[in-house]
Design a protein around this motif. Structure first.
Motif, PDB file in Angstrom:
ATOM      1  N   GLY A 232      10.838   3.017   8.968  1.00 53.76           N
ATOM      2  CA  GLY A 232      10.663   3.687  10.248  1.00 53.76           C
ATOM      3  C   GLY A 232      10.032   5.061  10.134  1.00 53.76           C
ATOM      4  O   GLY A 232       9.264   5.474  11.007  1.00 53.76           O
ATOM      5  N   VAL A 233      10.335   5.773   9.072  1.00 52.36           N
ATOM      6  CA  VAL A 233       9.752   7.105   8.866  1.00 52.36           C
ATOM      7  C   VAL A 233       8.233   6.970   8.717  1.00 52.36           C
ATOM      8  O   VAL A 233       7.463   7.690   9.364  1.00 52.36           O
ATOM      9  CB  VAL A 233      10.378   7.813   7.643  1.00 52.36           C
ATOM     10  N   LEU A 234       7.798   6.043   7.894  1.00 57.47           N
ATOM     11  CA  LEU A 234       6.363   5.825   7.705  1.00 57.47           C
ATOM     12  C   LEU A 234       5.709   5.384   9.019  1.00 57.47           C
ATOM     13  O   LEU A 234       4.626   5.848   9.366  1.00 57.47           O
ATOM     14  CB  LEU A 234       6.107   4.794   6.610  1.00 57.47           C
ATOM     15  N   ALA A 235       6.366   4.504   9.761  1.00 56.05           N
ATOM     16  CA  ALA A 235       5.815   4.041  11.038  1.00 56.05           C
ATOM     17  C   ALA A 235       5.589   5.217  11.985  1.00 56.05           C
ATOM     18  O   ALA A 235       4.538   5.315  12.631  1.00 56.05           O
ATOM     19  CB  ALA A 235       6.739   3.009  11.671  1.00 56.05           C
ATOM     20  N   ARG A 236       6.537   6.133  12.060  1.00 54.58           N
ATOM     21  CA  ARG A 236       6.384   7.306  12.924  1.00 54.58           C
ATOM     22  C   ARG A 236       5.267   8.219  12.413  1.00 54.58           C
ATOM     23  O   ARG A 236       4.514   8.799  13.206  1.00 54.58           O
ATOM     24  CB  ARG A 236       7.708   8.060  13.046  1.00 54.58           C
ATOM     25  N   GLN A 237       5.145   8.350  11.104  1.00 58.96           N
ATOM     26  CA  GLN A 237       4.071   9.174  10.547  1.00 58.96           C
ATOM     27  C   GLN A 237       2.700   8.569  10.870  1.00 58.96           C
ATOM     28  O   GLN A 237       1.778   9.293  11.257  1.00 58.96           O
ATOM     29  CB  GLN A 237       4.241   9.318   9.030  1.00 58.96           C
ATOM     30  N   VAL A 238       2.571   7.258  10.730  1.00 54.90           N
ATOM     31  CA  VAL A 238       1.303   6.594  11.043  1.00 54.90           C
ATOM     32  C   VAL A 238       0.998   6.751  12.529  1.00 54.90           C
ATOM     33  O   VAL A 238      -0.142   7.025  12.918  1.00 54.90           O
ATOM     34  CB  VAL A 238       1.330   5.110  10.623  1.00 54.90           C
ATOM     35  N   ALA A 239       2.012   6.601  13.374  1.00 53.08           N
ATOM     36  CA  ALA A 239       1.826   6.717  14.825  1.00 53.08           C
ATOM     37  C   ALA A 239       1.386   8.122  15.239  1.00 53.08           C
ATOM     38  O   ALA A 239       0.808   8.293  16.312  1.00 53.08           O
ATOM     39  CB  ALA A 239       3.104   6.337  15.565  1.00 53.08           C
TER      40      ALA A 239
ATOM     41  N   GLY B 240      -6.065   8.133   8.931  1.00 56.32           N
ATOM     42  CA  GLY B 240      -6.709   9.389   9.295  1.00 56.32           C
ATOM     43  C   GLY B 240      -8.219   9.350   9.150  1.00 56.32           C
ATOM     44  O   GLY B 240      -8.931   9.992   9.914  1.00 56.32           O
ATOM     45  N   ARG B 241      -8.725   8.580   8.192  1.00 54.71           N
ATOM     46  CA  ARG B 241     -10.171   8.492   7.979  1.00 54.71           C
ATOM     47  C   ARG B 241     -10.854   7.475   8.882  1.00 54.71           C
ATOM     48  O   ARG B 241     -12.004   7.651   9.251  1.00 54.71           O
ATOM     49  CB  ARG B 241     -10.465   8.115   6.521  1.00 54.71           C
ATOM     50  N   SER B 242     -10.152   6.394   9.230  1.00 49.56           N
ATOM     51  CA  SER B 242     -10.830   5.297   9.938  1.00 49.56           C
ATOM     52  C   SER B 242     -10.637   5.316  11.450  1.00 49.56           C
ATOM     53  O   SER B 242     -11.373   4.641  12.166  1.00 49.56           O
ATOM     54  CB  SER B 242     -10.387   3.948   9.378  1.00 49.56           C
ATOM     55  N   GLY B 243      -9.665   6.052  11.951  1.00 47.69           N
ATOM     56  CA  GLY B 243      -9.461   6.145  13.395  1.00 47.69           C
ATOM     57  C   GLY B 243      -9.220   4.813  14.084  1.00 47.69           C
ATOM     58  O   GLY B 243      -9.871   4.494  15.073  1.00 47.69           O
ATOM     59  N   PRO B 244      -8.268   4.032  13.616  1.00 50.61           N
ATOM     60  CA  PRO B 244      -8.042   2.718  14.208  1.00 50.61           C
ATOM     61  C   PRO B 244      -7.438   2.808  15.612  1.00 50.61           C
ATOM     62  O   PRO B 244      -6.746   3.769  15.936  1.00 50.61           O
ATOM     63  CB  PRO B 244      -7.049   2.064  13.246  1.00 50.61           C
ATOM     64  N   THR B 245      -7.710   1.803  16.423  1.00 51.77           N
ATOM     65  CA  THR B 245      -7.031   1.710  17.715  1.00 51.77           C
ATOM     66  C   THR B 245      -5.582   1.312  17.502  1.00 51.77           C
ATOM     67  O   THR B 245      -4.711   1.699  18.271  1.00 51.77           O
ATOM     68  CB  THR B 245      -7.689   0.664  18.629  1.00 51.77           C
ATOM     69  N   ALA B 246      -5.348   0.518  16.454  1.00 52.49           N
ATOM     70  CA  ALA B 246      -3.995   0.050  16.164  1.00 52.49           C
ATOM     71  C   ALA B 246      -3.797  -0.022  14.659  1.00 52.49           C
ATOM     72  O   ALA B 246      -4.736  -0.251  13.902  1.00 52.49           O
ATOM     73  CB  ALA B 246      -3.764  -1.331  16.782  1.00 52.49           C
ATOM     74  N   ALA B 247      -2.562   0.189  14.263  1.00 51.88           N
ATOM     75  CA  ALA B 247      -2.151  -0.002  12.875  1.00 51.88           C
ATOM     76  C   ALA B 247      -0.971  -0.967  12.909  1.00 51.88           C
ATOM     77  O   ALA B 247       0.029  -0.710  13.579  1.00 51.88           O
ATOM     78  CB  ALA B 247      -1.741   1.323  12.237  1.00 51.88           C
ATOM     79  N   VAL B 248      -1.127  -2.084  12.222  1.00 50.29           N
ATOM     80  CA  VAL B 248      -0.089  -3.107  12.187  1.00 50.29           C
ATOM     81  C   VAL B 248       0.639  -2.991  10.857  1.00 50.29           C
ATOM     82  O   VAL B 248       0.025  -3.083   9.794  1.00 50.29           O
ATOM     83  CB  VAL B 248      -0.691  -4.520  12.345  1.00 50.29           C
ATOM     84  N   LEU B 249       1.947  -2.768  10.940  1.00 51.54           N
ATOM     85  CA  LEU B 249       2.774  -2.621   9.741  1.00 51.54           C
ATOM     86  C   LEU B 249       3.667  -3.847   9.628  1.00 51.54           C
ATOM     87  O   LEU B 249       4.559  -4.049  10.457  1.00 51.54           O
ATOM     88  CB  LEU B 249       3.604  -1.342   9.831  1.00 51.54           C
ATOM     89  N   TRP B 250       3.439  -4.662   8.601  1.00 48.02           N
ATOM     90  CA  TRP B 250       4.178  -5.913   8.430  1.00 48.02           C
ATOM     91  C   TRP B 250       5.399  -5.691   7.550  1.00 48.02           C
ATOM     92  O   TRP B 250       5.314  -5.111   6.469  1.00 48.02           O
ATOM     93  CB  TRP B 250       3.300  -6.991   7.802  1.00 48.02           C
ATOM     94  N   SER B 251       6.552  -6.192   8.025  1.00 50.32           N
ATOM     95  CA  SER B 251       7.787  -6.159   7.252  1.00 50.32           C
ATOM     96  C   SER B 251       8.538  -7.465   7.483  1.00 50.32           C
ATOM     97  O   SER B 251       8.907  -7.788   8.607  1.00 50.32           O
ATOM     98  CB  SER B 251       8.659  -4.978   7.674  1.00 50.32           C
ATOM     99  N   GLN B 252       8.780  -8.194   6.415  1.00 49.78           N
ATOM    100  CA  GLN B 252       9.503  -9.465   6.498  1.00 49.78           C
ATOM    101  C   GLN B 252      11.014  -9.252   6.540  1.00 49.78           C
ATOM    102  O   GLN B 252      11.731 -10.036   7.129  1.00 49.78           O
ATOM    103  CB  GLN B 252       9.141 -10.351   5.295  1.00 49.78           C
TER     104      GLN B 252
ATOM    105  N   VAL C 240       0.850  -1.189   0.000  1.00 46.76           N
ATOM    106  CA  VAL C 240       0.000   0.000   0.000  1.00 46.76           C
ATOM    107  C   VAL C 240       0.889   1.245   0.000  1.00 46.76           C
ATOM    108  O   VAL C 240       1.861   1.317   0.754  1.00 46.76           O
ATOM    109  CB  VAL C 240      -0.976  -0.016   1.194  1.00 46.76           C
ATOM    110  N   PRO C 241       0.626   2.206  -0.874  1.00 44.34           N
ATOM    111  CA  PRO C 241       1.450   3.414  -0.899  1.00 44.34           C
ATOM    112  C   PRO C 241       1.362   4.156   0.438  1.00 44.34           C
ATOM    113  O   PRO C 241       0.313   4.175   1.089  1.00 44.34           O
ATOM    114  CB  PRO C 241       0.829   4.244  -2.032  1.00 44.34           C
ATOM    115  N   ALA C 242       2.442   4.796   0.822  1.00 43.69           N
ATOM    116  CA  ALA C 242       2.533   5.468   2.120  1.00 43.69           C
ATOM    117  C   ALA C 242       1.431   6.501   2.298  1.00 43.69           C
ATOM    118  O   ALA C 242       0.785   6.551   3.353  1.00 43.69           O
ATOM    119  CB  ALA C 242       3.911   6.117   2.274  1.00 43.69           C
ATOM    120  N   GLU C 243       1.201   7.325   1.316  1.00 48.90           N
ATOM    121  CA  GLU C 243       0.182   8.369   1.435  1.00 48.90           C
ATOM    122  C   GLU C 243      -1.205   7.764   1.594  1.00 48.90           C
ATOM    123  O   GLU C 243      -2.025   8.257   2.372  1.00 48.90           O
ATOM    124  CB  GLU C 243       0.224   9.315   0.226  1.00 48.90           C
ATOM    125  N   ALA C 244      -1.487   6.690   0.882  1.00 45.90           N
ATOM    126  CA  ALA C 244      -2.790   6.024   0.994  1.00 45.90           C
ATOM    127  C   ALA C 244      -2.962   5.416   2.390  1.00 45.90           C
ATOM    128  O   ALA C 244      -4.054   5.478   2.966  1.00 45.90           O
ATOM    129  CB  ALA C 244      -2.925   4.947  -0.077  1.00 45.90           C
TER     130      ALA C 244
END
Length: 192
Positions: free
Chosen positions: A136-143, A117-129, A107-111
């Motif tokens: 890490g930059v995206l993870a901090r932005q999502v957080a 921002g639209r769904s207001g999740p309690t948690a966002a799980v970011l999977w990386s194998q 999924v693109p970072a901006e999407a």
């Protein structure tokens, strides 16, 4: 194969079936493929397909999620091709009655930020194998992505899932579960 996968999950539960049967079988098949100069790759793909099918079937047949609970966003990061661990987490969350918003590959970072921002999740799980796909930059932005009206804004807890994340990736508002059971328990506690 489908019947065996179903019976194992019915007899032992999703998490135990995943941790003690499916993952060891997938690893064994992967080792065989790696040591045989690409012979047996079809076995790995066949097993992966059936495990994926069984996980999705569990997610569809599990009791419905609470309509009042905030969702959990599950995303695989850019360049990430592995699907089974996030599918196992999605099935486990649905089994526990928690709503999910599961995104497909890369999924693109901006999407992703817009969806959080639209769904207001309690948690966002970011999977990386792998370290190559951990961002890490995206993870901090999502957080730090806020949801809700001024004065009542929330931000999600970010779970850095998978072996691609290093311990130093974890910053404020983030957790790094070591496996399926730990991730399910951490997310369930957020909804308690």
């Amino acid at each position: 194969m489908e019947a065996l996968l179903r019976r194992t999950a019915e007899a032992h539960g999703l998490v135990t079936a995943w941790e003690e049967a499916r993952v060891p079988a997938l690893r064994a098949v992967g080792r065989k493929w790696e040591s045989a100069d690409d012979r047996y790759v079809e076995v790995e793909h066949l097993l992966s397909w059936h495990v994926s099918t069984a996980l999705r079937r569990t997610a569809v047949t599990a009791p419905g999620a609470s309509a009042r609970a905030a969702p959990v966003v599950l995303a695989r990061l850019r360049g990430e091709q592995h699907t089974l661990p996030p599918e196992a987490l999605a099935a486990g969350l649905v089994e526990r009655g928690l709503p999910t918003r599961t995104f497909g590959a890369a999924v693109p970072a901006e999407a992703l930020r817009a969806a959080v921002g639209r769904s207001g999740p309690t948690a966002a799980v970011l999977w990386s194998q792998s370290r190559r796909t951990a961002d890490g930059v995206l993870a901090r932005q999502v957080a730090s992505t806020a949801f809700g009206p001024s004065g009542a804004r929330t931000v999600p807890v970010v779970l850095l899932a998978g072996p691609g994340w290093s311990a130093r990736s974890v910053t404020a508002g983030m957790r790094r579960p070591r496996g399926l059971r730990e991730a399910l328990d951490a997310i369930s506690a957020l909804h308690a």
